[in-house]
Design an enzyme around this catalytic site. Structure first.
Site, PDB file in Angstrom:
ATOM      1  N   LYS A   1       0.836  -1.217   0.000  1.00  0.00           N
ATOM      2  CA  LYS A   1       0.000   0.000   0.000  1.00  0.00           C
ATOM      3  C   LYS A   1       0.866   1.261   0.000  1.00  0.00           C
ATOM      4  O   LYS A   1       0.666   2.169  -0.806  1.00  0.00           O
ATOM      5  CB  LYS A   1      -0.947   0.001   1.221  1.00  0.00           C
ATOM      6  CG  LYS A   1      -1.905  -1.199   1.247  1.00  0.00           C
ATOM      7  CD  LYS A   1      -2.834  -1.177   2.440  1.00  0.00           C
ATOM      8  CE  LYS A   1      -2.162  -1.355   3.773  1.00  0.00           C
ATOM      9  NZ  LYS A   1      -1.471  -2.655   3.969  1.00  0.00           N
TER      10      LYS A   1
ATOM     11  N   ARG B   1      -9.536   0.211   8.988  1.00  0.00           N
ATOM     12  CA  ARG B   1      -9.063  -1.159   9.221  1.00  0.00           C
ATOM     13  C   ARG B   1     -10.094  -1.988   9.966  1.00  0.00           C
ATOM     14  O   ARG B   1      -9.866  -3.177  10.197  1.00  0.00           O
ATOM     15  CB  ARG B   1      -7.792  -1.114  10.048  1.00  0.00           C
ATOM     16  CG  ARG B   1      -6.511  -1.284   9.226  1.00  0.00           C
ATOM     17  CD  ARG B   1      -5.341  -1.148  10.167  1.00  0.00           C
ATOM     18  NE  ARG B   1      -4.167  -1.823   9.741  1.00  0.00           N
ATOM     19  CZ  ARG B   1      -3.083  -1.180   9.273  1.00  0.00           C
ATOM     20  NH1 ARG B   1      -3.084   0.117   9.119  1.00  0.00           N
ATOM     21  NH2 ARG B   1      -2.013  -1.868   8.950  1.00  0.00           N
TER      22      ARG B   1
ATOM     23  N   ARG C   1      11.607  -5.817   4.667  1.00  0.00           N
ATOM     24  CA  ARG C   1      11.347  -4.367   4.610  1.00  0.00           C
ATOM     25  C   ARG C   1      12.326  -3.614   5.506  1.00  0.00           C
ATOM     26  O   ARG C   1      12.599  -4.023   6.624  1.00  0.00           O
ATOM     27  CB  ARG C   1       9.912  -4.078   5.061  1.00  0.00           C
ATOM     28  CG  ARG C   1       9.621  -2.582   5.148  1.00  0.00           C
ATOM     29  CD  ARG C   1       8.146  -2.261   5.098  1.00  0.00           C
ATOM     30  NE  ARG C   1       7.380  -2.764   6.228  1.00  0.00           N
ATOM     31  CZ  ARG C   1       6.072  -2.630   6.356  1.00  0.00           C
ATOM     32  NH1 ARG C   1       5.365  -2.017   5.405  1.00  0.00           N
ATOM     33  NH2 ARG C   1       5.443  -3.118   7.408  1.00  0.00           N
TER      34      ARG C   1
ATOM     35  N   ARG D   1      11.371  -2.337  11.187  1.00  0.00           N
ATOM     36  CA  ARG D   1      10.298  -1.986  12.116  1.00  0.00           C
ATOM     37  C   ARG D   1      10.123  -3.099  13.142  1.00  0.00           C
ATOM     38  O   ARG D   1      10.225  -4.280  12.807  1.00  0.00           O
ATOM     39  CB  ARG D   1       8.987  -1.779  11.334  1.00  0.00           C
ATOM     40  CG  ARG D   1       8.830  -0.384  10.785  1.00  0.00           C
ATOM     41  CD  ARG D   1       7.673  -0.241   9.816  1.00  0.00           C
ATOM     42  NE  ARG D   1       6.397  -0.816  10.235  1.00  0.00           N
ATOM     43  CZ  ARG D   1       5.272  -0.677   9.543  1.00  0.00           C
ATOM     44  NH1 ARG D   1       5.263   0.016   8.403  1.00  0.00           N
ATOM     45  NH2 ARG D   1       4.156  -1.218   9.977  1.00  0.00           N
TER      46      ARG D   1
ATOM     47  N   ARG E   1      -0.156  -9.990  13.035  1.00  0.00           N
ATOM     48  CA  ARG E   1      -0.781  -8.960  12.189  1.00  0.00           C
ATOM     49  C   ARG E   1      -1.642  -9.586  11.097  1.00  0.00           C
ATOM     50  O   ARG E   1      -2.697  -9.054  10.749  1.00  0.00           O
ATOM     51  CB  ARG E   1       0.297  -8.058  11.591  1.00  0.00           C
ATOM     52  CG  ARG E   1       0.954  -7.185  12.659  1.00  0.00           C
ATOM     53  CD  ARG E   1       2.223  -6.561  12.153  1.00  0.00           C
ATOM     54  NE  ARG E   1       1.976  -5.518  11.179  1.00  0.00           N
ATOM     55  CZ  ARG E   1       2.892  -5.106  10.297  1.00  0.00           C
ATOM     56  NH1 ARG E   1       4.087  -5.656  10.273  1.00  0.00           N
ATOM     57  NH2 ARG E   1       2.597  -4.147   9.466  1.00  0.00           N
TER      58      ARG E   1
HETATM   59  P1  ADP Z   1       2.170  -1.947   3.176  1.00  0.00           P
HETATM   60  O1  ADP Z   1       2.155  -0.434   3.132  1.00  0.00           O
HETATM   61  O2  ADP Z   1       0.974  -2.545   2.487  1.00  0.00           O
HETATM   62  O3  ADP Z   1       2.382  -2.505   4.556  1.00  0.00           O
HETATM   63  P2  ADP Z   1       4.759  -1.642   1.837  1.00  0.00           P
HETATM   64  O4  ADP Z   1       4.449  -0.732   0.703  1.00  0.00           O
HETATM   65  O5  ADP Z   1       5.501  -1.087   3.003  1.00  0.00           O
HETATM   66  O6  ADP Z   1       3.423  -2.426   2.322  1.00  0.00           O
HETATM   67  O7  ADP Z   1       5.570  -2.889   1.229  1.00  0.00           O
HETATM   68  C1  ADP Z   1       6.057  -3.945   2.072  1.00  0.00           C
HETATM   69  C2  ADP Z   1       7.453  -4.344   1.609  1.00  0.00           C
HETATM   70  O8  ADP Z   1       7.364  -5.000   0.336  1.00  0.00           O
HETATM   71  C3  ADP Z   1       8.419  -3.163   1.409  1.00  0.00           C
HETATM   72  O9  ADP Z   1       9.709  -3.583   1.804  1.00  0.00           O
HETATM   73  C4  ADP Z   1       8.343  -2.879  -0.109  1.00  0.00           C
HETATM   74  O10 ADP Z   1       9.582  -2.345  -0.603  1.00  0.00           O
HETATM   75  C5  ADP Z   1       8.076  -4.279  -0.669  1.00  0.00           C
HETATM   76  N1  ADP Z   1       7.178  -4.270  -1.834  1.00  0.00           N
HETATM   77  C6  ADP Z   1       6.071  -3.508  -2.015  1.00  0.00           C
HETATM   78  N2  ADP Z   1       5.465  -3.807  -3.186  1.00  0.00           N
HETATM   79  C7  ADP Z   1       6.202  -4.809  -3.734  1.00  0.00           C
HETATM   80  C8  ADP Z   1       6.104  -5.578  -4.963  1.00  0.00           C
HETATM   81  N3  ADP Z   1       5.102  -5.362  -5.835  1.00  0.00           N
HETATM   82  N4  ADP Z   1       7.045  -6.519  -5.202  1.00  0.00           N
HETATM   83  C9  ADP Z   1       8.049  -6.743  -4.310  1.00  0.00           C
HETATM   84  N5  ADP Z   1       8.204  -6.072  -3.160  1.00  0.00           N
HETATM   85  C10 ADP Z   1       7.304  -5.110  -2.868  1.00  0.00           C
HETATM   86  P1  AMP Z   2       0.906   0.271   8.932  1.00  0.00           P
HETATM   87  O1  AMP Z   2       2.001   1.285   8.853  1.00  0.00           O
HETATM   88  O2  AMP Z   2      -0.301   0.652   8.109  1.00  0.00           O
HETATM   89  O3  AMP Z   2       1.390  -1.128   8.662  1.00  0.00           O
HETATM   90  O4  AMP Z   2       0.383   0.290  10.440  1.00  0.00           O
HETATM   91  C1  AMP Z   2       1.244  -0.086  11.505  1.00  0.00           C
HETATM   92  C2  AMP Z   2       0.419  -0.321  12.766  1.00  0.00           C
HETATM   93  O5  AMP Z   2      -0.212   0.898  13.183  1.00  0.00           O
HETATM   94  C3  AMP Z   2      -0.705  -1.333  12.666  1.00  0.00           C
HETATM   95  O6  AMP Z   2      -0.277  -2.689  12.800  1.00  0.00           O
HETATM   96  C4  AMP Z   2      -1.594  -0.891  13.845  1.00  0.00           C
HETATM   97  O7  AMP Z   2      -1.034  -1.300  15.091  1.00  0.00           O
HETATM   98  C5  AMP Z   2      -1.488   0.622  13.775  1.00  0.00           C
HETATM   99  N1  AMP Z   2      -2.534   1.172  12.878  1.00  0.00           N
HETATM  100  C6  AMP Z   2      -2.326   1.805  11.685  1.00  0.00           C
HETATM  101  N2  AMP Z   2      -3.502   2.160  11.133  1.00  0.00           N
HETATM  102  C7  AMP Z   2      -4.466   1.727  11.990  1.00  0.00           C
HETATM  103  C8  AMP Z   2      -5.883   1.762  11.969  1.00  0.00           C
HETATM  104  N3  AMP Z   2      -6.552   2.313  10.937  1.00  0.00           N
HETATM  105  N4  AMP Z   2      -6.557   1.221  13.019  1.00  0.00           N
HETATM  106  C9  AMP Z   2      -5.906   0.682  14.063  1.00  0.00           C
HETATM  107  N5  AMP Z   2      -4.570   0.589  14.145  1.00  0.00           N
HETATM  108  C10 AMP Z   2      -3.841   1.123  13.116  1.00  0.00           C
END
Ligand code: ADP
Ligand code: AMP
Length: 213
Positions: free
Chosen positions: A14, A88, A127, A160, A171
């Protein structure tokens, strides 16, 4: 205000898609990033949220919706907002609908990034995030040019706390229980546009841009 929701499990990509949409006029609102900012600032909210986040649990609906309300009110008209990681829970989705009624906005699409668990585990464990600006990298799929430092500000990259193996499992469980039901909620409203998020970063970004025209 017109808004798009990016929906999908943690690690589906995302935030990675959002950076491109942000370059194309969307105001990127990531509740995870807003909460991590509170942790960096060591506010009382940051301390409370940080503990829950490190355990892979959700922060309360009241706190998260309160943050969103505060962000939307000053920019209610003429903006295109991209929600990443929000809503969420069903309660958050319903309260977002209420906010739109009050502020006069609407949701134009919910982009669902579909990605199986085994791909997610690999993405989240590789990541790496800039401790200063929050920029996201992946050891294998999107490495920083210098390996260990952020391309844009040179700060150190870190893993993280919630990207450790045991927290990833928690998660995914919380996602299945609390967030997956939103797919049906938005499908009934005719808003869901699914994208195969197992494709390369470039292809996923391209597919989402095409969808949103
Ligand atoms: P989210 O915001 O949904 O938690 P991220 O955008 O942070 O996910 O992506 C999670 C990890 O996967 C990051 O390390 C990112 O660089 C990697 N990533 C994201 N999209 C892709 C993809 N299409 N192919 C491979 N790796 C990806
Ligand atoms: P993210 O960066 O989107 O992966 O979010 C990291 C963490 O923040 C999640 O695992 C939750 O603990 C908290 N969080 C983020 N967005 C929300 C939400 N909309 N509702 C509840 N917790 C959230």
């Amino acid at each position: 205000m017109e808004a798009v929701v990016l929906l999908g499990p943690p690690g589906a990509g995302k935030g990675t898609v959002a950076t491109v949409l942000a370059e194309n006029g969307y105001r990127h609102v990531s509740t995870g990033e807003l909460l991590r900012e509170q942790i960096r600032l060591q506010t009382p909210l940051g301390r409370e949220a940080g503990q829950l986040m490190a355990e892979g649990k959700f922060v309360s609906d009241a706190v998260v919706v309160g943050m969103i309300r505060g962000m939307l009110e000053p920019s209610a008209t003429g903006t295109r907002v991209l929600f990443d990681g929000f809503p969420r829970t069903l309660v958050q989705a319903e309260q977002l609908d209420d906010l739109f009624t009050i502020l006069g906005g609407s949701l134009s699409a919910v982009v669902l990034l579909e990605c199986p668990d085994e791909v997610i585990v690999e993405r989240l464990s590789g990541r790496r995030t800039c401790q200063k600006c929050g920029a996201v990298y992946h050891l294998k799929y999107n490495p920083a040019l210098s390996g260990e430092r952020c391309d844009s500000d040179g700060s150190e990259l870190e893993q993280r706390l919630d990207d450790r193996a045991e927290t990833i499992r928690e998660r995914l469980k919380v996602y299945a229980e609390q967030t997956a039901p939103l797919v049906d909620y938005y499908r009934k409203k005719g808003l869901v546009r699914a994208v195969d998020a197992t494709q390369s970063i470039d292809n996923v970004r391209h597919a989402v841009m095409e969808l949103l025209g």
